[in-house]
Design a protein around this motif. Structure first.
Motif, PDB file in Angstrom:
ATOM      1  N   VAL A 219       0.841  -1.204   0.000  1.00 16.17           N
ATOM      2  CA  VAL A 219       0.000   0.000   0.000  1.00 16.17           C
ATOM      3  C   VAL A 219       0.876   1.254   0.000  1.00 16.17           C
ATOM      4  O   VAL A 219       0.549   2.253  -0.643  1.00 16.17           O
ATOM      5  N   GLY A 220       1.999   1.179   0.702  1.00 16.41           N
ATOM      6  CA  GLY A 220       2.895   2.333   0.783  1.00 16.41           C
ATOM      7  C   GLY A 220       2.453   3.322   1.844  1.00 16.41           C
ATOM      8  O   GLY A 220       2.787   4.507   1.771  1.00 16.41           O
ATOM      9  N   ASN A 221       1.695   2.845   2.842  1.00 15.01           N
ATOM     10  CA  ASN A 221       1.228   3.770   3.888  1.00 15.01           C
ATOM     11  C   ASN A 221       1.868   3.483   5.253  1.00 15.01           C
ATOM     12  O   ASN A 221       1.470   4.079   6.253  1.00 15.01           O
ATOM     13  N   LEU A 222       2.840   2.567   5.298  1.00 14.76           N
ATOM     14  CA  LEU A 222       3.535   2.329   6.564  1.00 14.76           C
ATOM     15  C   LEU A 222       4.777   3.228   6.597  1.00 14.76           C
ATOM     16  O   LEU A 222       5.599   3.171   5.676  1.00 14.76           O
ATOM     17  N   SER A 223       4.894   4.032   7.644  1.00 14.26           N
ATOM     18  CA  SER A 223       6.075   4.905   7.736  1.00 14.26           C
ATOM     19  C   SER A 223       7.313   4.037   7.996  1.00 14.26           C
ATOM     20  O   SER A 223       7.201   2.876   8.415  1.00 14.26           O
ATOM     21  N   VAL A 224       8.481   4.612   7.769  1.00 16.43           N
ATOM     22  CA  VAL A 224       9.732   3.880   8.032  1.00 16.43           C
ATOM     23  C   VAL A 224       9.768   3.458   9.500  1.00 16.43           C
ATOM     24  O   VAL A 224      10.136   2.327   9.840  1.00 16.43           O
ATOM     25  N   LYS A 225       9.310   4.366  10.365  1.00 18.96           N
ATOM     26  CA  LYS A 225       9.322   4.086  11.812  1.00 18.96           C
ATOM     27  C   LYS A 225       8.410   2.889  12.133  1.00 18.96           C
ATOM     28  O   LYS A 225       8.801   1.975  12.879  1.00 18.96           O
ATOM     29  N   THR A 226       7.229   2.870  11.536  1.00 22.27           N
ATOM     30  CA  THR A 226       6.303   1.751  11.783  1.00 22.27           C
ATOM     31  C   THR A 226       6.898   0.448  11.265  1.00 22.27           C
ATOM     32  O   THR A 226       6.847  -0.586  11.931  1.00 22.27           O
ATOM     33  N   CYS A 227       7.483   0.500  10.074  1.00 21.39           N
ATOM     34  CA  CYS A 227       8.100  -0.710   9.509  1.00 21.39           C
ATOM     35  C   CYS A 227       9.161  -1.258  10.464  1.00 21.39           C
ATOM     36  O   CYS A 227       9.205  -2.454  10.744  1.00 21.39           O
ATOM     37  N   LYS A 228      10.013  -0.361  10.948  1.00 20.82           N
ATOM     38  CA  LYS A 228      11.095  -0.814  11.827  1.00 20.82           C
ATOM     39  C   LYS A 228      10.539  -1.421  13.117  1.00 20.82           C
ATOM     40  O   LYS A 228      11.060  -2.402  13.633  1.00 20.82           O
ATOM     41  N   ARG A 229       9.467  -0.809  13.632  1.00 20.62           N
ATOM     42  CA  ARG A 229       8.832  -1.347  14.852  1.00 20.62           C
ATOM     43  C   ARG A 229       8.308  -2.754  14.636  1.00 20.62           C
ATOM     44  O   ARG A 229       8.241  -3.569  15.554  1.00 20.62           O
ATOM     45  N   LEU A 230       7.912  -3.036  13.385  1.00 21.55           N
ATOM     46  CA  LEU A 230       7.314  -4.344  13.079  1.00 21.55           C
ATOM     47  C   LEU A 230       8.371  -5.423  12.818  1.00 21.55           C
ATOM     48  O   LEU A 230       8.040  -6.603  12.723  1.00 21.55           O
ATOM     49  N   LEU A 231       9.645  -5.001  12.666  1.00 19.49           N
ATOM     50  CA  LEU A 231      10.675  -5.971  12.258  1.00 19.49           C
ATOM     51  C   LEU A 231      11.439  -6.567  13.436  1.00 19.49           C
ATOM     52  O   LEU A 231      11.775  -5.872  14.397  1.00 19.49           O
ATOM     53  N   LYS A 232      11.725  -7.869  13.310  1.00 21.97           N
ATOM     54  CA  LYS A 232      12.634  -8.517  14.259  1.00 21.97           C
ATOM     55  C   LYS A 232      14.055  -8.034  13.971  1.00 21.97           C
ATOM     56  O   LYS A 232      14.310  -7.545  12.856  1.00 21.97           O
ATOM     57  N   PRO A 233      15.002  -8.202  14.890  1.00 15.44           N
ATOM     58  CA  PRO A 233      16.397  -7.839  14.576  1.00 15.44           C
ATOM     59  C   PRO A 233      16.844  -8.585  13.312  1.00 15.44           C
ATOM     60  O   PRO A 233      16.596  -9.774  13.178  1.00 15.44           O
ATOM     61  N   GLY A 234      17.449  -7.855  12.391  1.00 18.68           N
ATOM     62  CA  GLY A 234      17.890  -8.473  11.132  1.00 18.68           C
ATOM     63  C   GLY A 234      16.774  -8.567  10.096  1.00 18.68           C
ATOM     64  O   GLY A 234      16.999  -9.070   8.994  1.00 18.68           O
ATOM     65  N   GLY A 235      15.586  -8.077  10.455  1.00 22.55           N
ATOM     66  CA  GLY A 235      14.443  -8.182   9.539  1.00 22.55           C
ATOM     67  C   GLY A 235      14.519  -7.207   8.373  1.00 22.55           C
ATOM     68  O   GLY A 235      15.294  -6.250   8.392  1.00 22.55           O
ATOM     69  N   LEU A 236      13.704  -7.477   7.352  1.00 22.98           N
ATOM     70  CA  LEU A 236      13.700  -6.642   6.151  1.00 22.98           C
ATOM     71  C   LEU A 236      12.303  -6.069   5.892  1.00 22.98           C
ATOM     72  O   LEU A 236      11.306  -6.775   6.063  1.00 22.98           O
ATOM     73  N   GLY A 237      12.279  -4.814   5.493  1.00 19.09           N
ATOM     74  CA  GLY A 237      11.025  -4.188   5.068  1.00 19.09           C
ATOM     75  C   GLY A 237      11.116  -3.904   3.580  1.00 19.09           C
ATOM     76  O   GLY A 237      12.087  -3.285   3.125  1.00 19.09           O
ATOM     77  N   VAL A 238      10.148  -4.386   2.807  1.00 18.82           N
ATOM     78  CA  VAL A 238      10.165  -4.170   1.356  1.00 18.82           C
ATOM     79  C   VAL A 238       8.969  -3.303   0.980  1.00 18.82           C
ATOM     80  O   VAL A 238       7.817  -3.691   1.178  1.00 18.82           O
ATOM     81  N   ILE A 239       9.260  -2.115   0.472  1.00 13.66           N
ATOM     82  CA  ILE A 239       8.204  -1.180   0.086  1.00 13.66           C
ATOM     83  C   ILE A 239       7.890  -1.408  -1.391  1.00 13.66           C
ATOM     84  O   ILE A 239       8.746  -1.174  -2.253  1.00 13.66           O
ATOM     85  N   VAL A 240       6.681  -1.878  -1.656  1.00 13.67           N
ATOM     86  CA  VAL A 240       6.249  -2.173  -3.028  1.00 13.67           C
ATOM     87  C   VAL A 240       5.379  -1.041  -3.552  1.00 13.67           C
ATOM     88  O   VAL A 240       5.561  -0.559  -4.656  1.00 13.67           O
ATOM     89  N   GLY A 241       4.419  -0.617  -2.753  1.00 15.76           N
ATOM     90  CA  GLY A 241       3.452   0.396  -3.173  1.00 15.76           C
ATOM     91  C   GLY A 241       3.993   1.799  -2.962  1.00 15.76           C
ATOM     92  O   GLY A 241       4.852   2.036  -2.108  1.00 15.76           O
ATOM     93  N   TYR A 242       3.461   2.689  -3.773  1.00 21.09           N
ATOM     94  CA  TYR A 242       3.970   4.054  -3.765  1.00 21.09           C
ATOM     95  C   TYR A 242       2.814   4.994  -3.424  1.00 21.09           C
ATOM     96  O   TYR A 242       1.737   4.881  -3.992  1.00 21.09           O
ATOM     97  N   GLN A 243       3.009   5.885  -2.460  1.00 17.57           N
ATOM     98  CA  GLN A 243       1.966   6.891  -2.208  1.00 17.57           C
ATOM     99  C   GLN A 243       2.464   8.317  -2.375  1.00 17.57           C
ATOM    100  O   GLN A 243       1.716   9.175  -2.775  1.00 17.57           O
ATOM    101  N   SER A 244       3.742   8.567  -2.015  1.00 17.61           N
ATOM    102  CA  SER A 244       4.234   9.935  -2.173  1.00 17.61           C
ATOM    103  C   SER A 244       5.759   9.954  -2.300  1.00 17.61           C
ATOM    104  O   SER A 244       6.444   9.043  -1.817  1.00 17.61           O
ATOM    105  N   VAL A 245       6.252  11.002  -2.950  1.00 18.96           N
ATOM    106  CA  VAL A 245       7.703  11.136  -3.113  1.00 18.96           C
ATOM    107  C   VAL A 245       8.389  11.318  -1.743  1.00 18.96           C
ATOM    108  O   VAL A 245       9.414  10.680  -1.481  1.00 18.96           O
ATOM    109  N   PRO A 246       7.841  12.159  -0.802  1.00 21.76           N
ATOM    110  CA  PRO A 246       8.482  12.277   0.509  1.00 21.76           C
ATOM    111  C   PRO A 246       8.645  10.923   1.221  1.00 21.76           C
ATOM    112  O   PRO A 246       9.648  10.687   1.881  1.00 21.76           O
TER     113      PRO A 246
END
Ligand code: NAP
Length: 319
Positions: A219-246
């Motif tokens: 969807v592209g609506n998870l902030s970087v901070k939210t993604c990191k909160r959701l990840l285990k140590p060593g985990g990866l966040g893959v952003i597929v969807g695009y919502q804004s350039v910022p």
């Protein structure tokens, strides 16, 4: 032949059904008599010429360049003719392909390298769903996400074109899947194999405290901070969807830390991966989900529906 063309950027109203010349396949191309096309957000980005930076690289600064005036990429249909160097296909074969030449038409050429014979256990309409969404789902999980059997993955946007493939492919790779969608699509996502589902209209994805080896955000609506909160140590966040350039800039600037990495992915279609998807279909591990079908002359209506951002599964144009 009839084709959906656009001569300026804008909303679905810029799409016109026009009579244009039937293409002739080059040496390494296959001419396909189109039966079905699946549409993707990719196409409405080109239709609208947004984000603006796309115009610099591919689509034309002020108006669409010639080669992409016909909209559409994913296609399935019958081989009409082949170029002189193509030995694998003959007239009448049922194939699906990703074309660079605009598939919303009665005929389209595709590189033989990106043309695959139809899996024997699905329809042409189902096969047309596969190229962009299937490849994106596969590469986000297996390549960018490095997903391994037994790992936990969160798929945000689990009910969409990419998401419905991603849930099934993650299961095929042996992962434990949590899918995020709205309440009306919970049963669909469960039926695709998700172990757990989160209704984003009722619960925040971070609310239950669960962490994951991989977070795929379609969807592209998870902030970087939210993604990191959701990840285990060593985990990866893959952003597929695009919502804004910022958001993309934030991912680029703040995505990488010592403990986890969040990055934008860019899918690249290869013959090997198209064949991999075909194999998953034939093994019964992957089933394309078709939400709605529209005839070619109603493409603008279909595009407006897709742009709404709530299609469960794929939207198909039949020709
Ligand atoms: N990076 C790449 O290489 C690449 C390649 C292909 C596509 N993409 C991008 O990937 C994105 C997804 O593509 P798609 O084909 O899956 O689009 P899509 O089919 O239009 O996605 C629609 C789905 O998104 C879900 N959704 C909407 N808002 C949501 C939210 N807040 N939380 C969770 N789910 C939500 C909807 O579910 P509900 O109705 O339940 O809300 C709906 O099922 C697009 O932005 C596309 O441009 C990127």
């Amino acid at each position: 032949m009839k084709a959906i063309v656009y001569e300026k950027y804008g909303g679905p109203e810029v799409l016109q059904l026009k009579e244009i010349e039937k293409p002739i396949p080059k040496e390494n191309e296959v001419l396909i008599k189109v039966k079905a096309v699946s549409i993707n957000p990719y196409e409405w980005h080109f239709m609208r010429g947004k984000p603006w930076f796309m115009r610099l690289s591919a689509s034309g600064l002020f108006k669409p360049k010639n080669k992409i005036r016909i909209l559409g990429n994913d296609v399935a249909g019958y081989v009409e003719a082949v170029g002189s160097a193509v030995k694998e296909f003959k007239s009448g074969d049922e194939v699906w392909a990703e074309s660079d030449f605009g598939s919303l038409a009665e005929y389209v050429c595709a590189s033989a390298n990106k043309t695959i014979s139809k899996p024997n256990n699905c329809t042409l309409e189902e096969a047309a769903c596969l190229p962009i969404a299937g490849i994106t789902a596969l590469q986000s999980l297996r390549d960018d996400g490095q997903l391994k059997a037994g790992q936990e993955v969160l798929i945000n946007g689990a009910s969409g074109g990419v998401g419905t493939f991603a849930v099934q492919i993650a299961k095929a790779l042996g992962a434990q899947v949590t899918g995020v969608c709205s309440g009306r699509n919970l049963d669909l996502v469960r039926s695709l194999g998700a172990n757990r589902v989160i209704d984003y209209t009722k619960e925040k994805v971070t609310q239950n405290g669960q962490t994951y080896d991989l977070v795929v955000d379609n969807v592209g609506n998870l902030s970087v901070k939210t993604c990191k909160r959701l990840l285990k140590p060593g985990g990866l966040g893959v952003i597929v969807g695009y919502q804004s350039v910022p958001h993309l800039i934030a991912v680029g600037l703040r995505g990488k830390t010592q403990h986890s990495k969040v990055a934008y992915m860019s899918a690249k279609t290869t013959r090997e991966d198209l064949l991999f998807l075909k194999q998953l279909i034939e093994e019964g591990k992957l089933q394309p989900i078709i939400d709605r079908k529209y005839p070619l002359e109603k493409t603008a209506e279909a595009m407006a529906y897709l742009e709404g951002g709530h299609a469960p599964g794929k939207v198909i144009i039949t020709v």
